[in-house]
Design a protein around this motif. Structure first.
Motif, PDB file in Angstrom:
ATOM      1  N   ILE A 133      -6.838   9.813  -7.183  1.00  0.00           N
ATOM      2  CA  ILE A 133      -5.550   8.547  -7.722  1.00  0.00           C
ATOM      3  C   ILE A 133      -5.311   9.137  -9.260  1.00  0.00           C
ATOM      4  N   ASN A 134      -3.920   9.161  -9.462  1.00  0.00           N
ATOM      5  CA  ASN A 134      -3.440   9.671 -11.035  1.00  0.00           C
ATOM      6  C   ASN A 134      -3.738   8.279 -11.828  1.00  0.00           C
ATOM      7  N   ASN A 135      -2.845   8.482 -13.228  1.00  0.00           N
ATOM      8  CA  ASN A 135      -3.116   7.474 -14.261  1.00  0.00           C
ATOM      9  C   ASN A 135      -2.147   6.120 -13.492  1.00  0.00           C
ATOM     10  N   PRO A 136      -1.198   6.271 -12.974  1.00  0.00           N
ATOM     11  CA  PRO A 136      -0.277   5.318 -12.837  1.00  0.00           C
ATOM     12  C   PRO A 136      -1.023   4.572 -11.600  1.00  0.00           C
ATOM     13  N   ILE A 137      -1.608   4.775 -10.755  1.00  0.00           N
ATOM     14  CA  ILE A 137      -2.733   3.784  -9.546  1.00  0.00           C
ATOM     15  C   ILE A 137      -3.852   3.807 -10.267  1.00  0.00           C
ATOM     16  N   CYS A 138      -4.553   4.337 -11.083  1.00  0.00           N
ATOM     17  CA  CYS A 138      -5.730   3.880 -11.733  1.00  0.00           C
ATOM     18  C   CYS A 138      -5.474   2.246 -12.679  1.00  0.00           C
ATOM     19  N   ASP A 139      -4.389   2.182 -13.270  1.00  0.00           N
ATOM     20  CA  ASP A 139      -3.912   1.009 -13.881  1.00  0.00           C
ATOM     21  C   ASP A 139      -3.705  -0.140 -13.047  1.00  0.00           C
ATOM     22  N   ALA A 165      -7.252  -3.878   3.018  1.00  0.00           N
ATOM     23  CA  ALA A 165      -5.980  -3.009   2.340  1.00  0.00           C
ATOM     24  C   ALA A 165      -5.070  -3.081   1.159  1.00  0.00           C
ATOM     25  N   LEU A 166      -5.531  -3.024   0.206  1.00  0.00           N
ATOM     26  CA  LEU A 166      -5.132  -2.298  -0.962  1.00  0.00           C
ATOM     27  C   LEU A 166      -6.633  -1.034  -1.566  1.00  0.00           C
ATOM     28  N   LEU A 167      -6.595  -2.051  -1.682  1.00  0.00           N
ATOM     29  CA  LEU A 167      -8.138  -1.264  -3.561  1.00  0.00           C
ATOM     30  C   LEU A 167      -8.614  -0.021  -2.856  1.00  0.00           C
ATOM     31  N   SER A 168      -9.649   0.053  -1.529  1.00  0.00           N
ATOM     32  CA  SER A 168     -10.171   0.378  -0.713  1.00  0.00           C
ATOM     33  C   SER A 168      -9.512   1.749  -1.155  1.00  0.00           C
ATOM     34  N   PRO A 169      -8.245   1.782   0.301  1.00  0.00           N
ATOM     35  CA  PRO A 169      -7.249   3.042   0.775  1.00  0.00           C
ATOM     36  C   PRO A 169      -6.263   3.163  -0.218  1.00  0.00           C
ATOM     37  N   LEU A 170      -6.363   3.409  -1.495  1.00  0.00           N
ATOM     38  CA  LEU A 170      -5.898   2.965  -2.778  1.00  0.00           C
ATOM     39  C   LEU A 170      -6.835   4.349  -3.640  1.00  0.00           C
ATOM     40  N   ILE A 171      -7.752   3.348  -3.163  1.00  0.00           N
ATOM     41  CA  ILE A 171      -8.961   4.878  -4.482  1.00  0.00           C
ATOM     42  C   ILE A 171      -9.431   6.169  -3.441  1.00  0.00           C
ATOM     43  N   LEU A 172      -9.152   6.131  -2.400  1.00  0.00           N
ATOM     44  CA  LEU A 172      -9.686   7.307  -1.521  1.00  0.00           C
ATOM     45  C   LEU A 172      -7.928   7.735  -1.297  1.00  0.00           C
ATOM     46  N   LYS A 173      -7.283   8.041  -1.814  1.00  0.00           N
ATOM     47  CA  LYS A 173      -6.517   8.560  -1.955  1.00  0.00           C
ATOM     48  C   LYS A 173      -6.116   9.991  -1.596  1.00  0.00           C
ATOM     49  N   LEU A 200       0.968  -1.370   0.078  1.00  0.00           N
ATOM     50  CA  LEU A 200       0.274   0.346  -0.111  1.00  0.00           C
ATOM     51  C   LEU A 200       0.547   1.296   0.034  1.00  0.00           C
ATOM     52  N   PRO A 201       1.500   1.857   0.982  1.00  0.00           N
ATOM     53  CA  PRO A 201       2.568   2.243   1.362  1.00  0.00           C
ATOM     54  C   PRO A 201       3.141   2.786  -0.346  1.00  0.00           C
ATOM     55  N   LYS A 202       3.996   1.798  -0.867  1.00  0.00           N
ATOM     56  CA  LYS A 202       4.665   2.129  -2.463  1.00  0.00           C
ATOM     57  C   LYS A 202       3.751   2.191  -3.040  1.00  0.00           C
ATOM     58  N   LEU A 203       2.262   1.994  -3.277  1.00  0.00           N
ATOM     59  CA  LEU A 203       1.185   1.826  -4.753  1.00  0.00           C
ATOM     60  C   LEU A 203       0.750   3.418  -4.777  1.00  0.00           C
ATOM     61  N   LEU A 204      -0.001   3.716  -3.590  1.00  0.00           N
ATOM     62  CA  LEU A 204       0.002   5.417  -2.855  1.00  0.00           C
ATOM     63  C   LEU A 204       0.921   6.707  -2.946  1.00  0.00           C
ATOM     64  N   SER A 205       2.453   6.178  -3.032  1.00  0.00           N
ATOM     65  CA  SER A 205       2.978   7.315  -3.766  1.00  0.00           C
ATOM     66  C   SER A 205       3.691   7.252  -5.388  1.00  0.00           C
ATOM     67  N   LEU A 206       2.935   5.920  -6.203  1.00  0.00           N
ATOM     68  CA  LEU A 206       3.781   6.288  -6.858  1.00  0.00           C
ATOM     69  C   LEU A 206       3.168   6.843  -8.271  1.00  0.00           C
ATOM     70  N   LEU A 207       3.730   7.369  -8.521  1.00  0.00           N
ATOM     71  CA  LEU A 207       4.446   8.658  -9.810  1.00  0.00           C
ATOM     72  C   LEU A 207       4.532   7.954 -11.147  1.00  0.00           C
ATOM     73  N   GLU A 208       4.677   6.906 -11.282  1.00  0.00           N
ATOM     74  CA  GLU A 208       4.985   6.433 -12.566  1.00  0.00           C
ATOM     75  C   GLU A 208       4.609   4.156 -12.760  1.00  0.00           C
ATOM     76  N   PRO A 209       4.573   4.530 -13.692  1.00  0.00           N
ATOM     77  CA  PRO A 209       3.851   3.373 -14.153  1.00  0.00           C
ATOM     78  C   PRO A 209       4.684   2.294 -13.063  1.00  0.00           C
ATOM     79  N   ALA A 210       3.964   0.309 -12.256  1.00  0.00           N
ATOM     80  CA  ALA A 210       4.622   0.342 -11.367  1.00  0.00           C
ATOM     81  C   ALA A 210       5.235  -1.256 -12.498  1.00  0.00           C
TER      82      ALA A 210
END
Length: 497
Positions: A356-362, A344-352, A312-322
């Motif tokens: 969300i940005n494009n990389p997180i959306c992907d 533990a992953l999808l819900s908190p990511l969507i509530l960033k 989760l912490p890695k993806l919350l700060s994602l600015l480019e494709p994983a």
């Protein structure tokens, strides 16, 4: 066994947008305790009934005059999509059936190997994985067999408290064995048993249980961030150094075992807080994810801790494709732990915070497509769209809480995510559609010239047309305030509703 009894049920599997829930409701409403026509037993018997099918191709001039016949289960004569939906329903309502029968059915289907459609095979495999029991040997196995037979004999019998209540005279209703002196609070109709006896049981309050587990995430953390024995804290600090310095795959696997061993003796989340595994490079993180497995069945336990502490912490700060190596590990883990992936992953990511940005959306799109059942994905969307009045429920470490908001932030990327969800034929409920209309109307001024936003609207109208009739005027008025290449197409679609 008369086939006409089951026609309404198979119409649900063929046409319903939410076949699991609709089929479960139909089966409960149609249950007949005075007859064996409609029951869980007869349904399984119908699906597994052996019939002969003709394999001769009549269009082929070279076909031999004598028919070549094959004996198959009746379920295998249905369209692949219907087979997959039936298997998904059996998994959804597996508590209504004997696990032994479900396991046998799934195993017989999987034995057909290459002849299986991909989605049928996947649904059968999921059913088998959930209901099958681990193999055993010798005396232990015989003991388990005896226990299983005993449980099956007791499956449809009345619980002791109900037998005791039935023997008393002071009844609330003459046809219900319920005592006035000891009212049973919170009792709800649970399900119908395999042997067609009506069972009454305590339905667990999942929301309360979830709230308690969310509180546990913060347990063990003090004002300084964590509360651990000094010796354990020192060991965790040493592990942190090793996590941040990748040496080899073998050593990282050994490191994962040490982390897991240390977590078993104390507060796992506090240990993750100290070791900071989210700071590791993607290769190290992928190895940790793959090997931090303890076989725990509780999705809101260890699997959720692993995802919210490493991924989760890695993806919350994602600015480019994983990276590919990280995404592969995440997807494989989430396929096995779908509930943990949701909370533990999808819900908190969507509530960033900030949206969300494009990389997180992907990332979210891929996980939902490859790891979640369509019904599960639909429920997740409904929860996020329609239950925002209360505090959102998800897992995260306290040190990352500031990165997650309390409500959805409607960015272009979030509308793209909703479009992706619709394109994967994930059917939404009426209240979810109403919420999407509401937020679309509120966003038209901000995204009036956004092609991504208008592409979502076009997809939305195409996919959810039957559910948009009551919202047609409001949505049409909103679309008129946009100015893109597809605005006229959207208006044309709306006019034809």
């Amino acid at each position: 066994m008369k086939m006409e009894f089951w026609v309404p049920l198979f119409k649900i599997f063929l046409n319903s947008t939410c076949p699991e829930a609709d089929a479960s409701l139909w089966l409960q409403q149609s249950f007949d305790p005075a007859s064996s026509s409609i029951s869980t037993t007869s349904f399984i018997s119908l699906l597994t009934k052996a019939i002969d099918i003709d394999l001769t191709d009549p269009s082929s001039p070279s076909s031999p005059p004598s028919n070549h016949r094959k004996r198959v289960m009746w379920i295998r004569t249905l369209p692949n999509a219907v087979q997959a939906r039936i298997l998904s329903f059996l998994l959804y309502d597996s508590r209504m059936f004997f696990k032994r029968d479900l396991c046998k059915l799934a195993e017989m289907i999987l034995n057909e190997g290459k002849e299986l459609d991909f989605w049928v095979q996947r649904a059968a495999q999921q059913l088998f994985d959930v209901v099958s029991e681990p193999k055993c040997e010798g005396v232990s196995c015989l003991h388990l067999d005896a226990e299983e037979e005993k449980m099956e004999d007791e499956f449809g019998s009345l619980p002791d408290w109900l037998k005791d209540a039935a023997s008393k005279n002071n009844l609330v209703l003459p046809w219900l064995p319920m005592s006035l002196s000891k009212p049973i609070s919170g009792m709800q109709l649970s399900s119908y048993g395999e042997n067609d006896d009506l069972l009454v049981g305590v339905e667990e309050n999942k929301e309360e249980d979830l709230d308690e587990r969310m509180e546990e995430v913060g347990a063990g953390f003090s004002e300084d961030g964590y509360s651990l024995d000094p010796g354990v804290e020192k060991m965790a600090a040493c592990l942190k150094v090793r996590i941040l310095n990748f040496e080899s795959t073998v050593k990282t696997i050994e490191l994962a075992r040490e982390v897991q061993q240390l977590c078993r003796g104390g507060n796992a989340l506090a240990l993750f807080h100290i070791t900071e595994p989210w700071e590791a490079d993607d290769e190290t993180a992928s190895i940790l994810i793959s090997h931090l497995v303890d076989g725990e069945e509780d999705e809101l336990g260890w699997p959720s801790y692993v995802l919210c502490s490493i991924v989760l912490p890695k993806l919350l700060s994602l600015l480019e494709p994983a990276s590919r190596v990280l995404m592969t590990a995440i997807v494989e883990y989430c396929k096995v732990h779908q509930k943990a992936a949701e909370y533990a992953l999808l819900s908190p990511l969507i509530l960033k915070v900030g949206g969300i940005n494009n990389p997180i959306c992907d990332v979210i799109t891929r996980i939902m497509k490859e790891c979640l059942h369509p019904g599960h994905a639909s429920a997740l969307v409904q929860r996020l769209l329609c239950e925002q009045k209360d505090a959102p429920k998800f897992f995260c470490l306290p040190c990352h809480r500031y990165l997650i908001g309390k409500e959805l932030v409607w960015t272009e990327s979030l509308f793209v995510l909703m479009q992706n969800i619709l394109n994967y034929n994930i059917h939404l409920t009426q209240d979810s559609v109403d919420q999407l209309v509401h937020w679309s109307c509120k966003s038209t001024e901000k995204f009036s010239k956004s092609l991504k936003f208008c592409n979502f609207l076009l997809c939305f109208v195409n996919k959810c047309a039957p559910l948009l009739k009551s919202q047609k005027l409001a949505l049409t008025d909103a679309v008129r305030h946009t100015s893109t290449l597809v605005t006229k197409s959207i208006l044309s679609k709306l006019s034809s509703l």
